[in-house]
Design a protein around this motif. Sequence first.
Motif, PDB file in Angstrom:
ATOM      1  N   HIS A 372      -5.095   1.322   0.008  1.00 14.82           N
ATOM      2  CA  HIS A 372      -5.145   2.692   0.487  1.00 14.82           C
ATOM      3  C   HIS A 372      -4.233   3.615  -0.315  1.00 14.82           C
ATOM      4  N   TYR A 386      -7.107   7.656   1.828  1.00 14.07           N
ATOM      5  CA  TYR A 386      -8.344   7.199   1.210  1.00 14.07           C
ATOM      6  C   TYR A 386      -8.323   5.685   1.053  1.00 14.07           C
ATOM      7  N   ASP A 387      -9.459   5.068   1.321  1.00 12.64           N
ATOM      8  CA  ASP A 387      -9.656   3.646   1.098  1.00 12.64           C
ATOM      9  C   ASP A 387     -10.247   3.504  -0.305  1.00 12.64           C
ATOM     10  N   ASP A 391     -14.030   3.657  -1.368  1.00 10.95           N
ATOM     11  CA  ASP A 391     -14.271   5.047  -1.745  1.00 10.95           C
ATOM     12  C   ASP A 391     -13.398   5.427  -2.943  1.00 10.95           C
ATOM     13  N   ARG A 396     -13.683  10.584   1.231  1.00 13.26           N
ATOM     14  CA  ARG A 396     -13.732  10.473   2.690  1.00 13.26           C
ATOM     15  C   ARG A 396     -12.330  10.207   3.237  1.00 13.26           C
ATOM     16  N   ASP A 397     -11.804  11.166   3.934  1.00 19.10           N
ATOM     17  CA  ASP A 397     -10.474  11.040   4.538  1.00 19.10           C
ATOM     18  C   ASP A 397     -10.540  10.071   5.720  1.00 19.10           C
ATOM     19  N   ARG A 398      -9.680   9.032   5.706  1.00 17.03           N
ATOM     20  CA  ARG A 398      -9.688   8.005   6.747  1.00 17.03           C
ATOM     21  C   ARG A 398      -8.454   8.070   7.645  1.00 17.03           C
ATOM     22  N   GLU A 402      -7.569   5.294  10.502  1.00 20.76           N
ATOM     23  CA  GLU A 402      -6.814   4.169   9.939  1.00 20.76           C
ATOM     24  C   GLU A 402      -5.330   4.517   9.863  1.00 20.76           C
TER      25      GLU A 402
END
Length: 446
Positions: A372, A386-387, A391, A396-398, A402
Amino acid sequence: MPRRALAALAASVLGIAGCAGAPRPLNVVLVLVDTLRADHLGLYGYARPTSPALDAFAEDAAVFTDARSQAGCTFPSVNSLLTSQLPERFLGQPDDAIGIPEGMATLPELLRARGWTTAAVSASSVVRRRPSEHNPRGGFGRGFDLFLEACEWKAAGCVNRQALPLLRSLRRPFFLYLHYLDPHAPYRPPRAHPRRFAHGWSDKRFIRRGDPNPIGRALYRGAPDPGISAADLRLLIDHYDEEIAYWDGELARLLETLAAAGLDDDTIVVVASDHGEEFLEHGHIKHCRTVFDSSIRVPLLLRAPGVAPARIAVGAQNLDVLPTLLDLLGLPAAGHTFAGRSLRPALESGDRLHRRQVSAQGAFHAVVGPRHKLIVDLAGGGAWLYDLAADPGETRDRLAVERRAAAPLRAALGEWLAAGPDGGTAGLLARSREAEERLRAVGYID
């Protein structure tokens, strides 16, 4: 098995520099390629053949597959690389200085004090010994016996015309720093370079000339639309790739000269970059704006006697270059404290423990873990997670889903900021804004 791989295997039995008896006096060539994104190179998975010479070099080298720079801009990224100090150490200098402050040990100083001849050839308008349009105070020449800067803003062929004779004439052991400006904008290789990718057409002259600056001026002066099409952007990227291919041909000349001079087996060669380049992936163009991987994920390769070729994913940083070189050369740090750590354990024993990476550009700070990446805006208060495995484009903001993954990265960011210069976050932001205004005042950023 490549010839150098066999040599590395034999050397590993005998002991690499500094392991058995007195350290061997190895030379060091540090190749800094300005504005080179890792993901536009074949060895990092790019589909286009932009880098055949570097790809071939990688077969005999340790390739750090997950390397990042400490800033998305030449200043203070190169400062960090040459000193192994975090970028905030270079902000807020008096008299508009952006060089390396007095009293801060540099790689050329440390090597010269131990008997190395030190030389540099730089095409950069920032990494200069003497003042220039974009660096009003100079300040990068300390520790160099020779610092050649007549190639400012010129192509890689100019750098090689000055550098290649030095490979034969410098007293050994030597340290040679080569700062190539390609593929920095404008993306315009010499006319003699055969075009391989940029065959399209645009009705906009600046696109045909590989110049992203009009886009930057539109974006950063409030225009709602930069006024280019998808085809225009594609052609601009084509020109950028042409610049990489041109530089790669000059790298081949450099490596051929090293071999012809009989230097292959007693020289460490490092290839690195100060930052990448944005092509509107996150709403920005060029660099000096973000800490997304398009700006900070960079190539890092090391070829050295006794180092077996490998692809290594340990979370390397440009901060690590200086301590790694001292370690490989068998030289003590002599009381100096570095922010980076030696990568020698990963090179020698297969240590694959991922190390967190840190980068900063203006108010934006990033901390990267094994999977991450956390980006925090210290000014606006925003944060994004971000993962990178799922990604890699950071789209895509997680953070909302997470938060547990973000917790250790937040803690690492807190430790990083707490260890910085006095003044706290407010002081850091003030110094960052001042640095940006200096670069804007001299025309380096829009």
